[in-house]
Design an enzyme around this catalytic site. Structure first.
Site, PDB file in Angstrom:
ATOM      1  N   TRP A  94     -10.105  -8.923   0.404  1.00 59.35           N
ATOM      2  CA  TRP A  94      -8.996  -7.990   0.158  1.00 59.35           C
ATOM      3  C   TRP A  94      -8.080  -7.938   1.365  1.00 59.35           C
ATOM      4  O   TRP A  94      -6.852  -7.888   1.236  1.00 59.35           O
ATOM      5  CB  TRP A  94      -9.511  -6.597  -0.190  1.00 59.35           C
ATOM      6  CG  TRP A  94     -10.247  -6.562  -1.490  1.00 59.35           C
ATOM      7  CD1 TRP A  94     -11.565  -6.240  -1.670  1.00 59.35           C
ATOM      8  CD2 TRP A  94      -9.732  -6.870  -2.799  1.00 59.35           C
ATOM      9  NE1 TRP A  94     -11.883  -6.329  -2.998  1.00 59.35           N
ATOM     10  CE2 TRP A  94     -10.792  -6.711  -3.700  1.00 59.35           C
ATOM     11  CE3 TRP A  94      -8.479  -7.263  -3.276  1.00 59.35           C
ATOM     12  CZ2 TRP A  94     -10.636  -6.930  -5.079  1.00 59.35           C
ATOM     13  CZ3 TRP A  94      -8.318  -7.490  -4.633  1.00 59.35           C
ATOM     14  CH2 TRP A  94      -9.399  -7.314  -5.515  1.00 59.35           C
ATOM     15  N   ASP A 124      -6.465   0.298   3.966  1.00 62.98           N
ATOM     16  CA  ASP A 124      -6.847   0.181   2.562  1.00 62.98           C
ATOM     17  C   ASP A 124      -8.221   0.834   2.455  1.00 62.98           C
ATOM     18  O   ASP A 124      -9.198   0.330   2.987  1.00 62.98           O
ATOM     19  CB  ASP A 124      -6.898  -1.309   2.179  1.00 62.98           C
ATOM     20  CG  ASP A 124      -7.483  -1.551   0.788  1.00 62.98           C
ATOM     21  OD1 ASP A 124      -7.858  -0.567   0.103  1.00 62.98           O
ATOM     22  OD2 ASP A 124      -7.564  -2.730   0.379  1.00 62.98           O
ATOM     23  N   LYS A 172     -12.538   3.046  -7.646  1.00 65.06           N
ATOM     24  CA  LYS A 172     -13.809   2.829  -6.965  1.00 65.06           C
ATOM     25  C   LYS A 172     -14.501   4.153  -6.629  1.00 65.06           C
ATOM     26  O   LYS A 172     -15.702   4.207  -6.541  1.00 65.06           O
ATOM     27  CB  LYS A 172     -13.609   1.998  -5.703  1.00 65.06           C
ATOM     28  CG  LYS A 172     -12.782   0.738  -5.943  1.00 65.06           C
ATOM     29  CD  LYS A 172     -13.574  -0.536  -5.871  1.00 65.06           C
ATOM     30  CE  LYS A 172     -12.833  -1.743  -6.404  1.00 65.06           C
ATOM     31  NZ  LYS A 172     -11.639  -2.131  -5.657  1.00 65.06           N
TER      32      LYS A 172
HETATM   33  C1  LIG Z   1     -10.765  -3.369  -5.517  1.00 70.04           C
HETATM   34  C2  LIG Z   1     -10.084  -3.445  -4.222  1.00 70.04           C
HETATM   35  C3  LIG Z   1      -8.719  -3.781  -4.118  1.00 70.04           C
HETATM   36  C4  LIG Z   1      -7.881  -4.162  -5.322  1.00 70.04           C
HETATM   37  O1  LIG Z   1      -7.689  -3.093  -6.130  1.00 70.04           O
HETATM   38  P1  LIG Z   1      -6.761  -3.194  -7.433  1.00 70.04           P
HETATM   39  O2  LIG Z   1      -6.520  -1.767  -7.738  1.00 70.04           O
HETATM   40  O3  LIG Z   1      -7.555  -3.909  -8.460  1.00 70.04           O
HETATM   41  O4  LIG Z   1      -5.535  -3.941  -7.066  1.00 70.04           O
HETATM   42  C5  LIG Z   1      -8.146  -3.778  -2.877  1.00 70.04           C
HETATM   43  N1  LIG Z   1      -8.850  -3.477  -1.784  1.00 70.04           N
HETATM   44  C6  LIG Z   1     -10.159  -3.153  -1.822  1.00 70.04           C
HETATM   45  C7  LIG Z   1     -10.889  -2.804  -0.582  1.00 70.04           C
HETATM   46  C8  LIG Z   1     -10.810  -3.129  -3.048  1.00 70.04           C
HETATM   47  O5  LIG Z   1     -12.106  -2.812  -3.110  1.00 70.04           O
END
Ligand SMILES: *Cc1c(COP(=O)(O)O)cnc(C)c1O
Length: 357
Positions: A100, A167, A191
């Site tokens: 990511w 993030d 998540k």
């Molecule tokens: C799942 C995830 C993403 C991507 O998320 P989307 O909402 O599917 O674009 C980005 N960063 C991390 C750390 C993730 O776990």
């Protein structure tokens, strides 16, 4: 109680009361005689959900006045672009701690000068890079606090000489965070704080508007600040469930309690991984995530992988297959994952060991 033990990485397990409230609201939203997906997003009943949700974010994370909380109908992957569009002028550095993080960096590279300050790619991202120095001439430094795929996590809020952007898709609301240390915190809801379809963004307002590029309207965070996350139609259902999820977090006692519970759940599972001769953890011990627990069959037992997968499936474990880039197993034990599920997985590993000893 759920009928199965959900260890999905995302979308993932959500609190039972949030799902119950969603079912109710789908039938009749706040006594309006309409479903939550039928009402106008300009209705006062809806505005009150938006307000409540924003205040819960502020309360739970102790978000200071100078920050705005936004709900955007794009995933964290669009967040990568929001970051670069709104903050990158001359140069930015990224901590390359996983897939990511790499994707986030790629978006920035498409818009300007951005580079990886340190990387753990040499060992398939099984640890958090350390010992790097952050230059003071950067527009920002970007980190991924929890590396969902590899099960590594930055568990403390770091001091940073330049604006720090994180993030936090997979560990937001898993512990208290010192928001003041960040310029922006963003991620997908699916998540730890809700269903897919909405993402969150906590941004320090006075840092916006400093880049010289043209920013398309929808990618300009100021558009969404001005429009209070309703510049265009918000993903009402996702926000509704997010709000209910936050209410549940508050009812648990807030993020300190949530953190204690998460640490206890993670310890149960890691202790078993370390004790059980059939399994080994893949993440460096000091960087182990309390959200995503990754493990593989121990050397000599690799051929038992499919058998354990089937064994666990029979015992109603769902979603423990590891990401294809790591292999083995990954149990995502987010906030709403009950300790009973973690205990059930531990027992499952113990029974499996007895069968093969
Ligand atoms: C799942 C995830 C993403 C991507 O998320 P989307 O909402 O599917 O674009 C980005 N960063 C991390 C750390 C993730 O776990």
């Amino acid at each position: 109680m759920k009928k199965v033990h959900i260890f999905n990485a995302g979308p993932c397990v959500l609190p039972e009361p949030a799902i119950e409230a969603a079912i109710e609201a789908l039938k009749d939203f706040k006594g309006t005689g309409m479903s939550v997906i039928e009402i106008s997003h300009r209705a006062k009943e809806w505005e009150s959900v938006m307000d409540e949700c924003r205040s819960l974010w502020r309360e739970l994370l102790d978000i200071p006045e100078e920050y705005e909380v936004l709900f955007l109908s794009s995933g964290a992957s669009m967040g990568f672009l929001y970051v670069a569009m709104n903050f990158l002028e001359k140069k930015a550095a990224y901590l390359e701690s996983g897939a990511w993080a790499k994707k986030a960096l790629k978006e920035a590279k498409g818009l300007g000068e951005a580079y990886a300050i340190a990387s753990s790619a040499d060992k398939n991202f099984c640890y958090i890079p350390k010992g790097y120095e952050i230059p003071t001439d950067l527009d920002y430094f970007h980190i991924t606090t929890n590396n969902t795929i590899y099960g590594t996590e930055i568990k403390e809020d770091m001091d940073c000489p330049v604006p720090l952007i994180a993030d936090m898709s997979s560990d937001i609301m898993s512990r208290p965070v010192d928001v003041r240390k960040y310029a922006m915190i963003y991620g997908g809801a699916q998540k730890n704080v809700g269903p897919a379809g909405v993402s969150f963004c906590i941004v320090k307002k006075d840092l916006l508007g400093k880049v010289s590029r043209y920013i398309p309207t929808m990618l300009d965070l100021r558009t969404h600040i001005k429009g209070t996350s309703m510049f265009n139609t918000p993903p009402v259902f996702s926000i509704f469930v997010m709000n209910e999820t936050l209410k549940w977090i508050k009812a648990q006692g807030g993020l300190k309690v949530i953190q204690e519970n998460n640490e206890a759940k993670a310890a149960l599972l890691y202790d078993e991984i370390d004790r059980n001769s059939l399994f080994v953890g893949t993440a460096a011990k000091e960087d182990r995530s309390i959200m995503n627990v990754c493990f593989v069959m121990a050397p000599g037992y690799e051929e038992l992988q499919d058998e354990f997968m089937a064994f666990a499936k029979e015992r109603k474990m769902v979603g423990i297959k590891g990401h294809r880039s790591v292999g083995g197993f990954r149990a995502s034990i987010y906030n709403a994952c009950p300790v009973e599920s973690v205990k059930a997985l531990v027992e499952c590993m113990q029974e499996f060991e007895k069968l093969h000893k």
